[in-house]
Design an enzyme around this catalytic site. Structure first.
Site, short mmCIF file in Angstrom:
data_model
loop_
_atom_site.label_atom_id
_atom_site.label_comp_id
_atom_site.label_asym_id
_atom_site.label_seq_id
_atom_site.Cartn_x
_atom_site.Cartn_y
_atom_site.Cartn_z
N LYS A 53 -19.53 -47.26 9.04
CA LYS A 53 -19.30 -45.90 9.52
C LYS A 53 -20.59 -45.32 10.10
O LYS A 53 -20.58 -44.68 11.15
CB LYS A 53 -18.77 -45.02 8.37
CG LYS A 53 -17.32 -45.34 8.04
CD LYS A 53 -16.86 -44.81 6.71
CE LYS A 53 -15.48 -45.38 6.37
NZ LYS A 53 -15.01 -45.06 5.03
N GLN A 97 -16.77 -41.44 0.18
CA GLN A 97 -16.26 -42.82 0.08
C GLN A 97 -15.62 -43.05 -1.28
O GLN A 97 -16.22 -42.79 -2.32
CB GLN A 97 -17.44 -43.80 0.31
CG GLN A 97 -17.01 -45.25 0.36
CD GLN A 97 -16.11 -45.57 1.55
OE1 GLN A 97 -16.39 -45.19 2.67
NE2 GLN A 97 -15.02 -46.28 1.30
N ASP A 120 -11.17 -37.39 7.00
CA ASP A 120 -10.40 -38.50 6.43
C ASP A 120 -8.92 -38.13 6.30
O ASP A 120 -8.07 -38.99 6.07
CB ASP A 120 -10.93 -38.82 5.02
CG ASP A 120 -11.58 -40.19 4.95
OD1 ASP A 120 -11.37 -40.98 5.87
OD2 ASP A 120 -12.29 -40.45 3.96
#
Ligand code: NDP
Length: 285
Positions: A53, A97, A120
């Site tokens: 990422k 994460q 997300d």
């Protein structure tokens, strides 16, 4: 029939190139899209994803803010960091994460992110908007899957779609997005009776299970479009949830692992962050 490959690596490279151009235009207005990624602990797979990422951000011209926190971090400490990032105008997207260490409740943490910065698409507000068919920050993997499906040119409306897996990050949202495209959607899971029977009816079959080569050729209808979300790390390397070669003999289109859904996930994360930066620029947020 031998399947055509749905090349997520190529499509993701094209999307990223277009994002890079849009970033240059935004920079002329003094806006640099910024993504903050929080990694708690040292889960090896998470480290790999976070590294990918960060690389994606830097290549696209984004500002990347990586926060590595020790595995002993308390929920309060993590929430305090999220508060700070929520208020930071240089940060347009915040990603925590997963998985998180035991002492931290992921639902509490995800709900603490401002919905506008939830790139997300895991915040309850964004999930609710997705369910209601309203514009939302869409979760990256399902969004990437829909992009791959649409690239085949096959209309989704009226198709039988079967999703194997009902997780909040893949199975459920991809099913909702297929429904929004007017597919007739069935969601299968570990308690489904006669899963193979359901799978064999699918014009579009999405496997998001986490079990290597679970979907075998006898479970696939001739000419189906098969999307393999699974990432299983075996000694022989990365393997999907689909028994690739025999299934590719029957399918019309198939995603490879690696090089299918995975690269699209990162491209969609960048796209979601860019969109939030554009909106923030337009609203002076
Ligand atoms: P989860 O473990 O959260 O969910 C797996 C789902 O599969 C569950 O709904 C489970 O059912 C179902 N399942 C498990 N075993 C069976 C079985 N024997 N028969 C039928 N259904 C079964 O996984 P995720 O959704 O997070 O991820 C799925 C896979 O996709 C993993 O390999 C993951 O690594 C990969 N992934 C890939 C991404 C990418 O970018 N390519 C992004 C995210 C995930 P039940 O609910 O009943 O337990």
């Amino acid at each position: 029939m031998t399947a055509k490959i749905l090349d997520g690596k190529k499509m993701s490279a094209e999307i990223r190139a277009s994002i890079k151009e849009k970033v240059l235009l935004l920079k002329e207005k003094g806006i640099v899209p910024g993504l903050a990624v929080i990694l708690v602990g040292d889960n090896p797979a998470s480290k790999v994803y976070v590294g990918q990422k960060e690389k994606g951000c830097l290549e696209a011209g984004f500002a990347s803010f990586l926060h590595r926190l020790p595995g002993t971090t308390s929920q309060e400490e993590l929430l305090a960091l999220i508060d700070k990032l929520n208020a930071d105008k240089t940060v347009h997207g915040i990603l925590v994460q997963l998985p998180l260490p035991r002492q931290i409740d992921p639902d509490t943490v995800l709900a603490a992110i401002r919905p506008e910065k939830d790139v997300d698409g895991f915040h309850p507000v964004n999930i609710g908007r997705l369910v209601a068919g309203l514009p939302a920050s869409e979760p990256c993997t399902p969004k990437g899957i829909l992009r791959l499906l649409k690239s085949t040119g096959i209309p989704l409306s009226g198709k039988e779609a079967v999703v194997i897996g009902r997780s909040n990050i893949v199975g459920k949202p991809v099913a909702l997005m297929l429904l929004a495209e007017s597919a007739t959607v069935t969601i299968c899971h570990s308690k489904t009776a006669d899963l193979a029977e359901h799978a064999r009816r699918a014009d579009i079959l999405v496997a998001a299970i986490g079990k290597p080569r679970f979907v075998t050729a006898d479970m696939v209808k001739e000419g189906a479009v098969v999307i393999d979300v699974g990432i299983n790390r075996l000694e022989e390397g990365l393997v999907g949830d689909v028994d690739y070669e025999p299934v590719a003999e029957k399918a019309s289109w198939i995603t490879p692992v690696p090089g299918g859904v995975g690269p699209m996930t990162i491209a969609m994360l960048l796209e979601n962050t860019l969109e939030q930066a554009e909106k923030a620029g337009a609203s002076g947020r």
